[in-house]
Design a protein around this motif. Structure first.
Motif, PDB file in Angstrom:
ATOM      1  N   PRO A   1       2.811  19.263  44.303  1.00  0.00           N
ATOM      2  CA  PRO A   1       3.290  19.621  42.961  1.00  0.00           C
ATOM      3  C   PRO A   1       2.319  19.104  41.900  1.00  0.00           C
ATOM      4  O   PRO A   1       1.986  17.907  41.880  1.00  0.00           O
ATOM      5  CB  PRO A   1       4.647  18.906  42.878  1.00  0.00           C
ATOM      6  CG  PRO A   1       5.084  18.756  44.296  1.00  0.00           C
ATOM      7  CD  PRO A   1       3.817  18.534  45.081  1.00  0.00           C
TER       8      PRO A   1
ATOM      9  N   LEU B   1       1.771  24.341  42.447  1.00  0.00           N
ATOM     10  CA  LEU B   1       1.128  23.494  43.469  1.00  0.00           C
ATOM     11  C   LEU B   1      -0.385  23.541  43.316  1.00  0.00           C
ATOM     12  O   LEU B   1      -0.930  24.557  42.881  1.00  0.00           O
ATOM     13  CB  LEU B   1       1.495  23.994  44.875  1.00  0.00           C
ATOM     14  CG  LEU B   1       2.987  24.096  45.208  1.00  0.00           C
ATOM     15  CD1 LEU B   1       3.166  24.736  46.586  1.00  0.00           C
ATOM     16  CD2 LEU B   1       3.660  22.732  45.173  1.00  0.00           C
TER      17      LEU B   1
ATOM     18  N   THR C   1      11.139  16.791  43.716  1.00  0.00           N
ATOM     19  CA  THR C   1      10.652  18.029  44.338  1.00  0.00           C
ATOM     20  C   THR C   1      11.787  18.752  45.068  1.00  0.00           C
ATOM     21  O   THR C   1      11.902  19.984  44.996  1.00  0.00           O
ATOM     22  CB  THR C   1       9.489  17.722  45.311  1.00  0.00           C
ATOM     23  OG1 THR C   1       8.509  16.969  44.603  1.00  0.00           O
ATOM     24  CG2 THR C   1       8.858  18.995  45.832  1.00  0.00           C
TER      25      THR C   1
ATOM     26  N   VAL D   1       5.421  23.080  50.665  1.00  0.00           N
ATOM     27  CA  VAL D   1       5.316  22.134  49.548  1.00  0.00           C
ATOM     28  C   VAL D   1       5.050  20.752  50.128  1.00  0.00           C
ATOM     29  O   VAL D   1       5.843  20.244  50.926  1.00  0.00           O
ATOM     30  CB  VAL D   1       6.612  22.142  48.702  1.00  0.00           C
ATOM     31  CG1 VAL D   1       6.520  21.107  47.589  1.00  0.00           C
ATOM     32  CG2 VAL D   1       6.850  23.535  48.120  1.00  0.00           C
TER      33      VAL D   1
END
Ligand code: SF4
Ligand code: SF4
Ligand code: SF4
Length: 355
Positions: free
Chosen positions: A223, A217, A200, A185
């Motif tokens: 994100p 994503l 997040t 991420v």
């Protein structure tokens, strides 16, 4: 006299609440700016996360150099680094690995090392950051790259750098998945926006606890709800751009594109969100957007403060269109800037009312 004994209870023994560990490595090529940024988060704050103020959030233990009481680079019972060795031995389950800073290419140097984190007990030498990634990534439930250095390489990965620096996904592979099936991420920004990072982390903690679906994503592993819009789309000055009003000096409320703002082609929510507590946001407060969240940063946006090449065409068109629009709007504005004519004293009712 004997002490009274406690009455027998039918209550079941309390089971220990599971803990999600956050292991934070800030020892990529880094300035620690993202760690510092997180201390300013308010939606939620790091205190909210760590002290369990958010409903349904699992209990969290953060091992983060910026705030940890424990210290010491060697392996041993009470040292900070021991948590990382525990994770490597599979004794911390589950854990989220946060990486801050870009990953240098240790295989191109002649000797020494580019960056390290604690010591390798077998050699007594610093454990390189890339070796930590090799050891911990397979054990992590989720892996978060914080800041543009960790996500895409950032400033340390500029053309001409000697370290061969890169982002975590460049190092581990863009298709990398954690043992729980999560991709890396990426939360870029130089520094990262405090609330983007806090939000997040919170999402990942909920997901690790089984309370949230797979984090959405985009193709650069950001994100989607945070990086789906451009700076320009959320900028306070967008009205000036549309009307073809551009400044060529600082201190003006007009659009900054002619003095180097890249906002129209940069994915970042900072102008919408503000920097801290909703206040600030680069172009909103007079700073050009230098595209610090973007994978091409900084090389593709330099020299900073020059008008972006594509802006000549779009701002030229906007100047022509904007001039005409401003004239027409001026006519309408002059009309609506006055009260209707019937609002006056006298014996006649001039509103058009008919009984
Ligand atoms: Fe520092 Fe920026 Fe790199 Fe973060 S992304 S470590 S703030 S240089
Ligand atoms: Fe767009 Fe930048 Fe102008 Fe704002 S200042 S309207 S982001 S070009
Ligand atoms: Fe970086 Fe531009 Fe976002 Fe400011 S507005 S944080 S310079 S990408």
């Amino acid at each position: 006299m004997t002490a009274p004994t406690a009455p027998p209870t039918a209550e079941p023994e309390a089971t220990e609440e599971p803990v999600v560990h956050i292991l934070w490595i800030n020892a990529g090529l880094s300035c620690d700016g993202d760690s510092v940024a997180l201390t300013a988060a308010t939606q939620p704050s790091i205190e909210d996360i760590v002290l369990g103020a958010l409903p349904g959030l699992p209990k969290v233990a953060v091992h983060w150099p910026l705030i940890d009481f424990e210290c010491g680079p060697m392996q041993g019972a009470d040292t900070f680094i021991e948590w990382f060795f525990k994770a490597e031995r599979g004794e911390l389950e589950p854990f989220v690995l946060v990486v801050e800073g870009s990953i240098p290419n240790e295989s191109i140097k002649l000797d020494g090392y580019w960056c390290g984190f604690g010591n390798n007990p077998e050699t007594g030498q610093p454990m390189t950051t890339s070796e930590w990634l090799d050891r911990l990534a397979p054990k992590a439930t989720a892996l978060l790259a914080a800041g543009t250095c960790a996500t895409y390489g950032g400033i340390h990965a500029m053309a001409g750098n000697p370290t061969g620096a890169m982002g975590v996904a460049d190092y581990l592979g863009w298709d990398w998945k954690s043992k729980a099936g999560l991709p890396i991420v990426n939360v870029p920004g130089c520094p990262v926006h405090p609330d983007n990072l806090a939000e997040t982390i919170t999402y990942l903690l909920y997901q690790v606890a089984g309370q949230a679906p797979m984090i959405p994503l985009d193709e650069m592993l950001r994100p989607t709800w945070l990086f789906g819009q451009t700076v320009h789309e959320g900028c306070d000055r967008a009205g000036y751009y549309e009307q073809g009003q551009f400044t060529t000096e600082y201190g003006s409320p007009k659009c900054l594109v002619k003095i180097g703002c890249w906002g129209p082609v940069v994915k970042c929510n900072v102008p919408k969100r503000g920097w801290i507590n909703g206040v600030g946001g680069c172009p909103n407060v007079g700073g050009i957007c230098i595209a610090c969240t973007m994978p091409g940063f900084p090389d593709k946006f330099m020299p900073f403060m020059d008008e972006p090449p594509g802006a000549k065409v779009s701002s030229g068109a906007s100047s022509l269109y904007g001039k005409a629009i401003r004239r027409l709007r001026k006519i309408t504005l002059d009309t609506v800037d006055k009260e209707p004519r019937w609002r006056q004293k006298g014996r006649a009712l001039l509103t058009g009312y008919e009984p």
